[in-house]
Design an enzyme around this catalytic site. Structure first.
Site, PDB file in Angstrom:
ATOM      1  N   TYR A 155      -4.827   3.958   2.454  1.00  0.00           N
ATOM      2  CA  TYR A 155      -3.795   4.402   3.161  1.00  0.00           C
ATOM      3  C   TYR A 155      -4.524   5.414   4.249  1.00  0.00           C
ATOM      4  CZ  TYR A 155       0.387   6.864   5.134  1.00  0.00           C
ATOM      5  OH  TYR A 155       0.987   7.280   6.145  1.00  0.00           O
TER       6      TYR A 155
HETATM    7  N1  LIG Z   1       7.307   9.772   5.093  1.00  0.00           N
HETATM    8  C1  LIG Z   1       6.156  10.269   5.241  1.00  0.00           C
HETATM    9  O1  LIG Z   1       5.928  11.310   4.574  1.00  0.00           O
HETATM   10  C2  LIG Z   1       5.067   9.822   6.283  1.00  0.00           C
HETATM   11  C3  LIG Z   1       4.025  10.790   6.494  1.00  0.00           C
HETATM   12  C4  LIG Z   1       2.941  10.364   7.302  1.00  0.00           C
HETATM   13  C5  LIG Z   1       3.060   9.289   8.266  1.00  0.00           C
HETATM   14  N2  LIG Z   1       4.182   8.328   7.770  1.00  0.00           N
HETATM   15  C6  LIG Z   1       3.923   6.912   8.446  1.00  0.00           C
HETATM   16  O2  LIG Z   1       5.529   6.810   9.114  1.00  0.00           O
HETATM   17  C7  LIG Z   1       5.636   5.322   9.207  1.00  0.00           C
HETATM   18  C8  LIG Z   1       6.989   5.358   8.732  1.00  0.00           C
HETATM   19  O3  LIG Z   1       7.095   5.505   7.467  1.00  0.00           O
HETATM   20  P1  LIG Z   1       8.330   6.045   6.642  1.00  0.00           P
HETATM   21  O4  LIG Z   1       8.256   7.284   6.019  1.00  0.00           O
HETATM   22  O5  LIG Z   1       9.684   5.709   7.730  1.00  0.00           O
HETATM   23  O6  LIG Z   1       8.550   4.919   5.455  1.00  0.00           O
HETATM   24  P2  LIG Z   1       9.679   3.839   5.171  1.00  0.00           P
HETATM   25  O7  LIG Z   1      11.000   4.549   4.891  1.00  0.00           O
HETATM   26  O8  LIG Z   1       9.386   3.189   3.804  1.00  0.00           O
HETATM   27  O9  LIG Z   1       9.627   2.802   6.108  1.00  0.00           O
HETATM   28  C9  LIG Z   1       8.589   1.851   6.474  1.00  0.00           C
HETATM   29  C10 LIG Z   1       9.003   0.932   7.525  1.00  0.00           C
HETATM   30  O10 LIG Z   1       8.021  -0.135   7.982  1.00  0.00           O
HETATM   31  C11 LIG Z   1       8.503  -1.392   7.943  1.00  0.00           C
HETATM   32  N3  LIG Z   1       7.442  -2.483   7.460  1.00  0.00           N
HETATM   33  C12 LIG Z   1       6.886  -2.367   6.390  1.00  0.00           C
HETATM   34  N4  LIG Z   1       5.875  -3.394   6.514  1.00  0.00           N
HETATM   35  C13 LIG Z   1       6.310  -4.145   7.474  1.00  0.00           C
HETATM   36  C14 LIG Z   1       5.787  -5.347   8.106  1.00  0.00           C
HETATM   37  N5  LIG Z   1       4.862  -5.918   7.342  1.00  0.00           N
HETATM   38  N6  LIG Z   1       6.303  -5.945   9.115  1.00  0.00           N
HETATM   39  C15 LIG Z   1       7.173  -5.305   9.774  1.00  0.00           C
HETATM   40  N7  LIG Z   1       7.654  -3.978   9.448  1.00  0.00           N
HETATM   41  C16 LIG Z   1       7.371  -3.376   8.271  1.00  0.00           C
HETATM   42  C17 LIG Z   1       9.699  -1.329   6.891  1.00  0.00           C
HETATM   43  O11 LIG Z   1      10.643  -2.326   7.001  1.00  0.00           O
HETATM   44  P3  LIG Z   1      10.952  -3.808   6.503  1.00  0.00           P
HETATM   45  O12 LIG Z   1      10.555  -3.415   4.990  1.00  0.00           O
HETATM   46  O13 LIG Z   1      12.135  -4.050   6.757  1.00  0.00           O
HETATM   47  O14 LIG Z   1       9.954  -4.778   7.054  1.00  0.00           O
HETATM   48  C18 LIG Z   1      10.269   0.063   7.360  1.00  0.00           C
HETATM   49  O15 LIG Z   1      11.125  -0.110   8.486  1.00  0.00           O
HETATM   50  C19 LIG Z   1       4.503   4.628   8.531  1.00  0.00           C
HETATM   51  O16 LIG Z   1       3.614   4.328   9.226  1.00  0.00           O
HETATM   52  C20 LIG Z   1       3.848   5.940   7.605  1.00  0.00           C
HETATM   53  O17 LIG Z   1       2.594   5.519   7.211  1.00  0.00           O
HETATM   54  C21 LIG Z   1       5.169   8.520   6.878  1.00  0.00           C
END
Ligand SMILES: NC(=O)c1ccc[n+]([C@@H]2O[C@H](COP(=O)([O-])OP(=O)(O)OC[C@H]3O[C@@H](n4cnc5c(N)ncnc54)[C@H](OP(=O)(O)O)[C@@H]3O)[C@@H](O)[C@H]2O)c1
Length: 262
Positions: A155
């Protein structure tokens, strides 16, 4: 009046969803992209209920692992709204567990979603942005992009990849007036931990956590300023600088955080 238009991948949940609401509230027309159509519909209803001045909304169901899906999303956004100004390449998935014992399919999913998905997004929006005379590609990376993180290594490596990509792409596209911003997001309260792949279900308690809404507001502001990179909190900056100044110490701390409980 022509509104600015934003395409957000991973708009069905968490940071992407909060970005969709924040950009629409700021008057952008929003194209929300994800695999879960039902959640995208619910998001549309929430955007419709925003006060006057909000932007329009278009949902596109698709998978960032498929270049064709992103090209179709760009075509549909341009057909509906007439232009495309901003991409928030946000869709992503985590993995917790060791590298060598992982199911290959899980690691492949992380690589295809977090790396190929960002590449497909950037490549899909660029022709339209070039034709318009400019645009803004915002890539959601992570504060751990510069830290070696045992037990969530693939990741973090995927985020190191897209941060490196963002820096290079910014220079490749500057003559096209397309800005590229590396969004170094830290720990945010979303379903990310619940949705991550791999056998380890440990959650990192006790660390400062920000809301998805706060992250989204900062991303909307950055869409105007177009910085090269953006960190979101003092703790995220500490992690970023720790990765540069004390990489060994940070890796040891990360190992303690992510190591599965006995
Ligand atoms: N939360 C944290 O602590 C954190 C920290 C650093 C970075 N991030 C980054 O922030 C971003 C968003 O994460 P989040 O925290 O909001 O997590 P989340 O709530 O799990 O959301 C992830 C999103 O990505 C979409 N997704 C996953 N696989 C996909 C695919 N193959 N095609 C299209 N959409 C896809 C999911 O939608 P569907 O399942 O409907 O497709 C969902 O809308 C990610 O890149 C993550 O690495 C998060």
């Amino acid at each position: 009046m022509t509104r600015a238009v934003v395409l957000i991948t991973g708009a069905s949940s968490g940071i992407g969803r909060a970005c969709a609401v924040a950009f629409a509230s700021a008057g952008y027309d929003v194209c929300g992209f994800a695999r879960n159509g039902e959640k995208l519909e619910t998001l549309g209803a929430e955007i419709e209920d925003l006060p006057a001045g909000r932007g329009g909304y278009l949902e596109v169901v698709g998978d960032v692992r498929r270049a064709d899906d992103l090209e179709a999303a760009v075509a549909r956004a341009v057909e509906r709204f007439g232009r495309l100004d901003v991409l928030v390449a946000n869709a992503g998935v985590g993995y917790s567990g060791t590298v060598v014992d992982a199911e290959w399919d899980d690691l492949q999913t992380v690589i295809d979603t977090n790396i190929s998905g960002v590449l497909h997004g950037a490549r899909a929006v660029t022709p339209q942005m070039r034709a318009q005379g400019g645009g803004n590609i915002m890539i959601v990376s992570s504060a751990v992009a510069g830290v070696h993180t045992p037990y969530t290594a693939v990741y973090s490596a995927s985020k190191a990849f897209v941060s490196s990509l963002a820096g290079a792409l910014r220079l490749e596209l500057e003559d096209d007036n397309i800005a590229v911003t590396d969004l170094l997001v830290g720990r945010t309260a979303t379903d990310f931990s619940a949705n991550r792949l791999g056998p380890v279900r440990k959650t990192m308690s006790g660390l400062p956590t920000q809301s998805a809404e706060a992250v989204a507001e900062a991303i909307v502001r950055a869409a105007r300023r177009k910085p090269k990179r953006l960190a979101f909190s003092w703790f995220d900056r500490l992690v970023l600088w720790g990765g540069v100044l004390a990489p060994g110490l940070m890796a040891r701390e990360a190992k303690k955080q992510y190591q599965p409980d006995e």
